[in-house]
Design an enzyme around this catalytic site. Structure first.
Site, short mmCIF file in Angstrom:
data_model
loop_
_atom_site.label_atom_id
_atom_site.label_comp_id
_atom_site.label_asym_id
_atom_site.label_seq_id
_atom_site.Cartn_x
_atom_site.Cartn_y
_atom_site.Cartn_z
N GLU A 194 0.81 -1.22 0.00
CA GLU A 194 0.00 0.00 0.00
C GLU A 194 0.83 1.27 0.00
OE1 GLU A 194 1.05 -0.33 4.19
OE2 GLU A 194 0.55 -1.73 2.61
N ASP A 213 -5.14 -7.73 -2.43
CA ASP A 213 -5.64 -8.07 -1.11
C ASP A 213 -5.64 -9.59 -1.01
OD1 ASP A 213 -7.24 -8.69 1.11
OD2 ASP A 213 -9.10 -8.04 0.15
N GLN A 219 -3.52 -9.58 7.00
CA GLN A 219 -3.43 -8.65 5.86
C GLN A 219 -4.76 -8.04 5.44
OE1 GLN A 219 -4.35 -9.11 2.40
NE2 GLN A 219 -3.00 -7.70 1.33
N GLU A 220 -5.73 -8.89 5.14
CA GLU A 220 -6.99 -8.36 4.64
C GLU A 220 -7.71 -7.52 5.69
OE1 GLU A 220 -10.68 -9.74 1.93
OE2 GLU A 220 -10.12 -11.16 3.50
N GLU A 221 -7.77 -8.01 6.92
CA GLU A 221 -8.46 -7.27 7.97
C GLU A 221 -7.82 -5.91 8.20
OE1 GLU A 221 -9.28 -11.62 8.75
OE2 GLU A 221 -7.54 -10.43 8.23
N TRP A 250 1.15 -14.35 -1.46
CA TRP A 250 -0.29 -14.60 -1.49
C TRP A 250 -0.59 -16.02 -0.97
CZ3 TRP A 250 -2.79 -16.99 -6.26
CH2 TRP A 250 -4.18 -17.03 -6.14
N GLY A 251 -1.33 -16.09 0.13
CA GLY A 251 -1.73 -17.38 0.67
C GLY A 251 -0.61 -18.21 1.26
N GLY A 257 0.85 -17.91 4.47
CA GLY A 257 0.99 -17.95 5.92
C GLY A 257 0.17 -19.08 6.48
N ALA A 258 -0.94 -18.74 7.14
CA ALA A 258 -1.82 -19.76 7.72
C ALA A 258 -2.44 -20.65 6.65
CB ALA A 258 -2.92 -19.08 8.54
#
Length: 614
Positions: free
Chosen positions: A379, A389, A406-408, A520-521, A523-524
């Protein structure tokens, strides 16, 4: 000669395997050090709008409002930043200050400079006049806007229908029950009483909400909101005077939204454009929990396939995360109730049918521009690019509950994004959501438990011909793998390729900005950073768009991705050839003898011999 070649290949593979083992071993310590610092409020400058922390699918948006550019090689300056509101001194998540590292190995690179990528302010063609169509609903009067630049609500019909948002101020009659008009009358009575007061307590807010939601008396808790108001310092504690203003804003809904809002449903492309004022009214109603049929996620509920929108889950179950979330949300309401909002925001759901998907194996495109850095954020350094996002399929993820990655965080610093939860159905595998024009209201530091609201953000972006701020955010949801090994199947890889392609694919006839993304994608969601990087490179090449890839402190990935890109560019590898290499990699992983080599190493050792067999 063949035997000599086999021997050479075997020796090279052995060396690479040894290198991979060393890298894994060498990465153990930093990862443990990072996990021990997850509660620190000062992570690396690289952990920003899509920052990565082991075990979390996130963007650590540290020092998100910094205007300092990241260095080309992704190494932060050795001089510490001065600490001011919204600017937090950053430290490396790997432990020691990056400025005292030993000299990095030389990396051959075909990567570009960050300034070489196309951005929104200068490169987009003219939009023309704002207009509506059967796929684009505009909630302001387009004639007055195009002629006088006035933001006047569009007249229209109130529709109580399954294809539209059921509004709290609807005049529709519910068969077998009280009319919506009578419910809005009760809501208006409660909110008007609050709006007339000079100060309003949390108990007043809770009492009003329960009056028109009596079913939830004793079930909804307001302890987080109550504790929040008590624990925030007096210098920042303006909430008793703000609550009446939010109530007054919520009451303006009938005069601001005069046309039915369609639902952005799965299986079709559609767009909604609203004014920032209209969004603020909708979010004020979400704050006071007025939206009907939106308080349950029961599989039989009408809106079971939509995210929650009423703020009830944010108000209960106190935690420090809720405190920082509420600081950001309340700051948004403070700004929108005190200043004039002048812009529009567009929400576009994009759907690609089976016939629109690429034939990846036959794709002849070569890799496009790539900028890689371990320092920087989506950002900040990615301003003007299409900002990815790392979304949940339920747009906004846990922004209104306990989620805080990230998204939150993105939705908290740009609260206008939250309104998308009102009308956006859960995303399917071939869909994405593109938001153009949202305003950033807050700065922050940290992520997860270390996230902190860090003060107001001063917006400097210009507006386009439709009065939208030149900010584009792309929500694409990665697959969540319970076990990381699940991702090495071509069915899963194809799904991720198609999802990224759906988001990266631009409009016909328009020159689009390049893309800011990262892990992207990874982590958890247990994604492999190397595999996800290759997938995004392929999708970007297919759409002929450049990538700015932020590794968020992962210097090993930064260097290896630069090397990988250089090899693929110099060897002129096509998207189709990469796809076939991925097929071979997945096949070799499941052979009885197994494969114990990272993806980049596999591509490196196999690329020349693989192409010779084609």
């Amino acid at each position: 000669m063949a035997k000599r070649q086999d021997k050479n290949d075997s020796s090279q593979m052995k060396a690479i395997l040894q290198h991979d083992d060393q890298q894994r071993s060498g990465n153990d310590k930093p990862e443990k050090e990072l996990s021990s610092k997850e509660n620190s409020s000062q992570p690396s400058c690289s952990s920003s709008s899509s920052g990565y922390c082991p075990g979390k699918d996130l963007i650590d948006f540290t020092s998100s409002c910094s205007s300092e550019p990241c260095s080309t090689k992704g190494v932060p300056s050795s001089s510490a930043r001065s600490v001011s509101p919204g600017h937090v001194r950053s430290r490396s998540p790997e432990g020691p200050d990056l400025s005292v590292r030993t000299q990095k190995e030389e990396v051959k690179s075909s990567c570009c400079q960050l300034d070489d990528l196309k951005r929104l302010p200068h490169r987009l063609v003219s939009l023309g006049d704002l207009c509506f169509s059967w796929t684009h609903t505009v909630l302001i009067d387009v004639t007055l806007f195009n002629r006088e630049r006035r933001l006047v609500p569009q007249e229209g019909r109130d529709l109580w229908h399954s294809n539209f948002v059921k509004m709290p101020c609807s005049q529709a009659v519910n068969h077998g029950g009280p009319s919506q008009a009578s419910r809005w009358k009760q809501i208006s009575k409660q909110l008007s009483a609050l709006a007339k007061k000079k100060t309003v307590s949390v108990n007043d807010v809770a009492t009003a909400i329960i009056k028109y939601n009596p079913k939830y008396e004793g079930r909804w808790s307001f302890d987080a909101l109550e504790t929040f108001v008590k624990c925030v310092p007096k210098t920042e504690n303006y909430f008793d005077k703000l609550f009446p203003k939010i109530a007054a804003l919520a009451l303006k809904l009938p005069e601001q939204i005069k046309k039915a809002i369609p639902l952005l449903q799965r299986g079709r492309s559609a767009t909604i454009t609203l004014s920032q004022v209209q969004i603020s009214c909708l979010l004020a109603n979400a704050f006071f929990c007025t939206f009907p049929h939106r308080n349950t996620s029961n599989p039989n509920a009408e809106y079971h396939n939509y995210p929650s929108i009423n703020f009830t889950s944010l108000f209960g179950n106190w935690s420090n995360r809720k405190k920082e979330k509420l600081r950001a949300i309340m700051h948004y309401f403070k700004v929108v109730t005190e200043t004039k909002l002048e812009g529009l925001v567009t929400f576009e759901r994009r759907y690609l049918g089976d016939t629109d998907m690429p034939h990846w194996k036959r794709s002849t495109e070569k890799l496009h521009k790539l900028y890689v850095a371990s320092c920087g954020s989506i950002e900040s350094e990615g301003t003007g690019l299409l900002q990815v996002d790392f979304a949940s399929s339920w747009i906004g993820g846990g922004v209104l509950s306990s989620g805080l990655v990230q998204e939150e965080i993105l939705f908290l610093i740009n609260p206008e994004l939250i309104v998308s939860r009102l009308f956006t159905e859960k995303l399917t595998d071939n869909e994405c959501l593109l938001i153009t024009g949202s305003q950033q209201f807050s700065c922050y530091s940290g992520f997860g438990d270390s996230f902190e609201w860090a003060g107001p953000h001063e917006e400097h972006l210009k507006r386009d011909a439709w009065a939208r701020l030149k900010r584009q955010i792309l929500a694409i949801d990665a697959l969540h793998f319970k076990h990381s090994s699940e991702q090495y199947s071509m069915m899963k890889i194809t799904r991720e390729l198609n999802k990224a392609y759906c988001g990266f694919k631009g409009q016909v006839g328009q020159e689009e900005p390049d893309i800011a993304t990262g892990k992207w994608g990874c982590g958890a969601f247990n994604g492999d950073p190397q595999l996800k990087a290759v997938i995004q490179l392929m999708a970007a090449a297919k759409t002929r768009r450049g990538l700015a890839f932020f590794t968020f402190g992962d210097e090993h990935l930064e260097r290896s991705l630069q090397q990988m890109h250089h090899l693929l560019v110099t060897e002129e590898v096509t998207v189709g050839e990469l796809h076939r290499l991925l097929e071979q990699y997945c096949a070799d992983l499941y052979k009885p003898e197994g494969l114990h080599v990272e993806l980049f190493s596999f591509i490196t050792i196999n690329i020349k011999s693989f192409r010779s067999q084609l």
